[in-house]
Design a protein around this motif. Structure first.
Motif, mmCIF file in Angstrom:
data_model
loop_
_atom_site.group_PDB
_atom_site.id
_atom_site.type_symbol
_atom_site.label_atom_id
_atom_site.label_comp_id
_atom_site.label_asym_id
_atom_site.label_seq_id
_atom_site.Cartn_x
_atom_site.Cartn_y
_atom_site.Cartn_z
ATOM 1 N N SER A 127 25.907 39.097 -29.855
ATOM 2 C CA SER A 127 24.945 39.456 -28.725
ATOM 3 C C SER A 127 25.523 40.349 -27.703
ATOM 4 O O SER A 127 26.967 40.483 -27.723
ATOM 5 C CB SER A 127 24.557 38.005 -27.944
ATOM 6 N N TRP B 277 26.235 40.238 -24.159
ATOM 7 C CA TRP B 277 26.221 39.034 -23.015
ATOM 8 C C TRP B 277 26.772 39.418 -21.762
ATOM 9 O O TRP B 277 27.456 40.321 -21.879
ATOM 10 C CB TRP B 277 26.886 37.739 -23.355
ATOM 11 N N GLU C 81 19.751 38.076 -22.750
ATOM 12 C CA GLU C 81 21.095 38.051 -23.844
ATOM 13 C C GLU C 81 20.339 38.582 -25.270
ATOM 14 O O GLU C 81 19.453 37.847 -25.649
ATOM 15 C CB GLU C 81 21.706 36.963 -24.006
ATOM 16 N N ILE D 57 16.873 36.429 -25.307
ATOM 17 C CA ILE D 57 16.919 35.362 -24.837
ATOM 18 C C ILE D 57 17.173 35.297 -23.371
ATOM 19 O O ILE D 57 18.182 36.033 -23.063
ATOM 20 C CB ILE D 57 17.720 34.381 -25.616
ATOM 21 N N SER E 121 18.860 33.788 -20.299
ATOM 22 C CA SER E 121 20.115 32.878 -20.328
ATOM 23 C C SER E 121 20.582 32.767 -18.829
ATOM 24 O O SER E 121 21.719 32.455 -18.433
ATOM 25 C CB SER E 121 21.001 33.364 -21.174
ATOM 26 N N SER F 20 18.973 25.009 -18.377
ATOM 27 C CA SER F 20 18.409 24.944 -19.417
ATOM 28 C C SER F 20 18.774 23.590 -20.197
ATOM 29 O O SER F 20 19.907 23.144 -20.110
ATOM 30 C CB SER F 20 18.488 26.141 -20.533
ATOM 31 N N SER G 159 19.873 24.325 -26.340
ATOM 32 C CA SER G 159 18.393 25.228 -26.153
ATOM 33 C C SER G 159 18.642 26.649 -26.890
ATOM 34 O O SER G 159 17.919 26.993 -27.687
ATOM 35 C CB SER G 159 17.787 25.208 -24.960
ATOM 36 N N LYS G 160 19.744 27.413 -26.447
ATOM 37 C CA LYS G 160 20.068 28.732 -27.183
ATOM 38 C C LYS G 160 20.091 28.421 -28.753
ATOM 39 O O LYS G 160 19.947 29.116 -29.538
ATOM 40 C CB LYS G 160 21.426 29.501 -26.596
ATOM 41 N N THR G 161 21.077 27.434 -29.124
ATOM 42 C CA THR G 161 21.331 27.034 -30.390
ATOM 43 C C THR G 161 19.782 26.972 -31.144
ATOM 44 O O THR G 161 19.623 27.338 -32.307
ATOM 45 C CB THR G 161 22.109 25.715 -30.704
ATOM 46 N N ALA H 15 27.106 28.694 -29.798
ATOM 47 C CA ALA H 15 25.531 28.459 -30.436
ATOM 48 C C ALA H 15 25.345 29.169 -31.509
ATOM 49 O O ALA H 15 24.414 28.887 -32.393
ATOM 50 C CB ALA H 15 24.898 28.881 -28.932
#
Length: 104
Positions: free
Chosen positions: A16, A18, A26, A46, A48, A52, A56-58, A86
């Motif tokens: 990613s 980031w 992201e 996503i 970020s 959250s 949730s990202k995973t 993640a």
């Protein structure tokens, strides 16, 4: 690309960009390798920023990778990521038999 190289992609990498924008987005890319050449297979954006739910990202990354596994029968022998938990968790969830490697 996936239809052309079906069954020949043995290694995938996820990474990613980031912290590169103020909007808190992201972008992740899934890269495939076939015959020594890398190719982008897909992207996911996503948001970020803010609080959250845990994992949730995973969860989003698992859904993203499952699409490629299920829609294109992508079944790599190796997965590669940096030390993002993640990314590691998503790869191991979707392809539990693939050997996961970390970028140095």
């Amino acid at each position: 690309m996936l239809e052309k190289w079906d069954g020949q992609i043995r290694e995938v990498a996820i990474d990613s960009a980031w912290g590169t924008n103020r909007a808190g987005h992201e972008i992740f890319v899934l890269l495939g390798e076939a015959y020594g050449s890398g190719m982008p297979l897909g992207y996911i954006l996503i948001k970020s920023i803010g609080r959250s739910k845990p994992d949730s990202k995973t969860s989003l990354l698992v859904q993203f990778l499952q699409h490629f596994r299920d829609q294109y029968t992508l079944d790599p022998k190796f997965t590669l990521s940096d030390k993002d938990f993640a990314e590691i968790g998503a790869c191991q969830t979707v392809w539990p038999d693939a050997k996961h490697q970390l970028c140095f």
